[in-house]
Design an enzyme around this catalytic site. Structure first.
Site, short mmCIF file in Angstrom:
data_model
loop_
_atom_site.label_atom_id
_atom_site.label_comp_id
_atom_site.label_asym_id
_atom_site.label_seq_id
_atom_site.Cartn_x
_atom_site.Cartn_y
_atom_site.Cartn_z
N GLU A 131 0.88 -1.16 0.00
CA GLU A 131 0.00 0.00 0.00
C GLU A 131 0.92 1.22 0.00
OE1 GLU A 131 -2.76 0.22 3.28
OE2 GLU A 131 -3.56 2.13 2.56
N ARG A 150 5.31 -13.13 9.45
CA ARG A 150 5.97 -11.87 9.11
C ARG A 150 7.31 -11.77 9.82
NH1 ARG A 150 2.44 -7.86 9.18
NH2 ARG A 150 3.86 -6.18 9.57
N LYS A 193 4.67 0.85 9.55
CA LYS A 193 4.71 2.16 8.91
C LYS A 193 4.18 3.24 9.84
CE LYS A 193 3.44 0.11 4.82
NZ LYS A 193 2.50 0.04 3.74
P1 ATP Z 1 2.79 -2.12 7.95
O1 ATP Z 1 2.10 -2.87 9.04
O2 ATP Z 1 4.20 -1.78 8.25
O3 ATP Z 1 2.01 -0.94 7.46
P2 ATP Z 1 1.69 -3.61 5.86
O4 ATP Z 1 1.62 -5.09 5.89
O5 ATP Z 1 0.46 -2.87 6.16
O6 ATP Z 1 2.88 -3.14 6.77
P3 ATP Z 1 1.74 -3.38 3.05
O7 ATP Z 1 2.16 -2.24 2.22
O8 ATP Z 1 0.32 -3.73 3.06
O9 ATP Z 1 2.26 -3.09 4.49
O10 ATP Z 1 2.62 -4.66 2.74
C1 ATP Z 1 2.98 -5.12 1.46
C2 ATP Z 1 3.41 -6.54 1.57
O11 ATP Z 1 4.51 -6.68 2.45
C3 ATP Z 1 2.29 -7.41 2.13
O12 ATP Z 1 2.14 -8.53 1.28
C4 ATP Z 1 2.77 -7.81 3.48
O13 ATP Z 1 2.37 -9.11 3.78
C5 ATP Z 1 4.28 -7.71 3.38
N1 ATP Z 1 4.85 -7.36 4.67
C6 ATP Z 1 4.63 -6.24 5.39
N2 ATP Z 1 5.29 -6.29 6.57
C7 ATP Z 1 5.96 -7.47 6.58
C8 ATP Z 1 6.82 -8.11 7.52
N3 ATP Z 1 7.12 -7.55 8.69
N4 ATP Z 1 7.32 -9.31 7.19
C9 ATP Z 1 7.03 -9.89 6.01
N5 ATP Z 1 6.23 -9.34 5.09
C10 ATP Z 1 5.69 -8.15 5.36
MG MG Z 2 -1.21 -2.19 5.50
#
Ligand code: ATP
Ligand code: MG
Length: 597
Positions: free
Chosen positions: A58, A293, A303
């Site tokens: 995102e 994760r 984020k």
């Molecule tokens: P955040 O919680 O930091 O905002 P998010 O999962 O909301 O992270 P996205 O932009 O939706 O962020 O993530 C893009 C991809 O990265 C998703 O497929 C997610 O599963 C993966 N991802 C995000 N954080 C991790 C992590 N800590 N370990 C492995 N994969 C991750």
């Molecule tokens: Mg997210």
């Protein structure tokens, strides 16, 4: 972590793919070359990609180390199976998304060495380009009796959802006719209602044990400006509705996500089945696979928290080298291959684990050790005067650029009467076992001569301002007599007249504790810790170092090993020709908590 464990843990996703490929599960899929519904895909040729994965960030922040794990996994699988990995911006939420984030994400994925535009395809997509299809699909669900407009308030909906032990209650609006639902949904789209007046819900089962199947919301009214579609839409899809459709439109075979989405998988499958039944999607449908994760000690990987650190000016920006962002890593000097090694080493599994940051640091160190050329830098300079060396004379000593790679050659470093050495390499009254310079002792100036310490000069406060010594003219490294002198100390130095003074930024961990914000023993009951309270106040120190002259023109981002110190990268923002600025990437050894810095 043992390598055995890595191999089997990587295999759980590979096993699924191997089995699918063996069974020819996806072999007959068609691909029109562009995302689209089933009929469009079926008119295309057989998909040349045996597997399609995607990385779907995102665009609401910069990528962090957790994303690197997901990128290496998804792009790595596509590469290994001769498939494709799509970069998809999951920009279905109009708030918080910005083009700056889109650009930074593109740069970060490329920096990690992956591409989405190979084999005649350019698989860079925006979920917001699919809004029209999502609306069309939602209308089909309405027509087939699988969705309805609910006009309860958010609070009423929450209350009637039930609990894990009690079923939910049907909304009084659940039995609206398809015509009424369609008319209402169209009016929602036309902007006739304020935010929250209605939502479109899937009609599944209010008594389902999995709460995500109790008629989840799929479209909501949101009068908001979107970074790409502007004001064209005032209804936006919910993430759980949008994501499976994005995967299906893009012909994704294996949709790999983190474990939090495990409970969403039944809805993922339900939704795609309903749409396939209506002829909107091609079979076989994509499958969701969850992995755990990345959690790392001494950092925050969220984020929301990263944005807070930046907005509150605890760090200098998204690319602050102390942040666990890929932009920060790049500026700090972490090599992209270090992330590949790290992803391989930690593997992929379904069980939650906390990885020690030292494993990541060791991967960076190993990668840099392989490739970084060696240079000399004195970080805490003290003047060394060689009394018997002629004033004004200079000679060139030869230092190898890489001890393990003779093919990288040698470089000249000037030697003269006055040098800079490390302050800690001299002691007036040393403890036992100290082999560096002290009055009467001999040590080698690496790549140069053996010197014997004859004393020191002090200021009025008794601080040592210079060390005095005499050199042994027949001890020059690489000459026949050099081995005649057996000394234990081997010191690095730079010629004072030729040295280049530079700002060096010594970065340390941004947080002082392994789990920032987590409760600690002795914390009062009921008091939440704030992760900001765990910031390490000494995470950055600035020093002025003396560098060998060849470093004065270091290219932006170039990495070196400063002998005896660690790995350093020329700062990509502030470094100037003749006035370099270096960031410490990582020390030579793991020194956290051992008094070292
Ligand atoms: P955040 O919680 O930091 O905002 P998010 O999962 O909301 O992270 P996205 O932009 O939706 O962020 O993530 C893009 C991809 O990265 C998703 O497929 C997610 O599963 C993966 N991802 C995000 N954080 C991790 C992590 N800590 N370990 C492995 N994969 C991750
Ligand atoms: Mg997210």
């Amino acid at each position: 972590m043992s390598s055995e464990k890595n191999v089997s843990s990587v295999n759980f996703i590979r096993n699924i793919i191997d089995a699918d490929l063996g069974a020819g599960k996806y072999a007959a899929r068609h691909w029109s070359g562009q995302p689209g519904p089933g009929p469009q895909q079926c008119a295309g040729r057989v998909d040349p990609a045996p597997v399609r994965t995607r990385f779907p960030p995102e665009p609401n922040g910069y990528l962090h180390f957790g994303h690197a794990k997901s990128i290496c996994l998804n792009f790595g699988l596509a590469r290994d199976y001769g498939g494709r990995c799509h970069l998809r911006f999951d920009d279905t939420n109009p708030e918080k998304e910005e083009d700056e984030y889109v650009r930074s994400i593109i740069a970060a994925v490329r920096w990690l060495g992956f591409s989405w535009d190979e084999g005649g395809e350019d698989n860079l997509y925006y979920a917001s380009d699919y809004f029209d299809w999502m609306i069309e699909f939602a209308e089909t669900l309405i027509r087939t009796g699988h969705a309805y407009v609910d006009s309860q308030s958010a609070e009423e909906m929450r209350r009637s959802r039930g609990t894990l032990t009690e079923p939910g209650l049907a909304s009084p609006f659940r039995e609206r006719s398809a015509e009424e639902n369609l008319a209402l949904f169209r009016a929602m789209q036309a902007g006739e209602y304020p935010d929250g007046a209605h939502v479109l819900r899937a009609k599944i089962d209010m008594a389902a044990p999995n709460l995500n199947l109790r008629d989840p919301a799929i479209f909501r009214i949101r009068h908001a400006h979107h970074h790409r579609t502007g004001d064209r839409f005032c209804v936006y899809p919910m993430y759980t509705f949008a994501h499976p459709i994005e995967d299906a439109l893009e012909n994704i075979t294996h949709s790999i996500c983190t474990l939090e989405f495990e409970d969403q998988r039944p809805f993922y499958d339900w939704l795609l089945e309903r749409l396939a039944e209506s002829g909107l999607l091609q079979r076989p449908l994509p499958q969701q696979i969850e992995f755990s994760r990345l959690n790392l000690t001494y950092v925050v990987l969220s984020k929301r928290k990263l944005i807070q650190l930046i907005e509150e000016r605890r760090v200098a920006g998204w690319d602050d080298p102390r942040l666990p962002t890929l932009a920060g890593a790049r500026r700090r000097g972490y090599p992209p291959e270090g992330f590949h090694l790290f992803a391989e080493r930690i593997g992929v599994s379904k069980s939650d684990s906390l990885i020690d940051i030292s494993i990541l640091e060791e991967c960076m160190r190993e990668t840099l050790n392989e490739r970084a050329e060696r240079r000399i830098a004195v970080l805490d300079p003290l003047r060394l005067i060689i009394s018997n060396y002629p004033e004004g004379q200079t000679e060139l000593c030869q230092a190898p650029n890489h001890p393990l790679k003779p093919e990288l050659g040698k470089r000249d470093i000037p030697f003269s009467r006055e040098l800079w050495i490390e302050r800690e390499d001299f002691m007036e009254t040393p403890p036992k076992g100290y082999h560096r310079l002290y009055p009467g002792n001999r040590a080698r100036l690496r790549y140069g001569y053996v010197v014997e310490c004859t004393g020191c000069v002090k200021d009025e406060n008794g601080n040592v301002t210079a060390v005095l010594c005499e050199y042994l003219p027949d001890s020059r490294s690489g000459t026949p007599g050099a081995d005649n002198y057996k000394v234990k100390g081997n010191l690095h130095w730079v010629s004072a007249a030729h040295a280049c003074a530079a700002e060096v930024r010594l970065y340390d961990r941004l947080f002082a504790v392994p789990a920032p914000g987590a409760r600690r023993e002795g914390d009062p009951e009921g008091i939440e810790r704030d992760f900001l309270d765990d910031i390490n106040p000494d995470s950055l120190s600035l020093i002025t170092a003396q560098l060998e002259p060849s470093l004065s023109e270091a290219a932006h981002g170039a990495s070196f090993q400063f002998e005896r110190h660690g790995y350093f990268a020329a700062d990509a923002v502030d470094s100037r020709p003749g006035a370099p600025v270096f960031n410490r990437t990582v020390t030579l050894k793991d020194s956290w908590g051992k008094g070292g810095k």
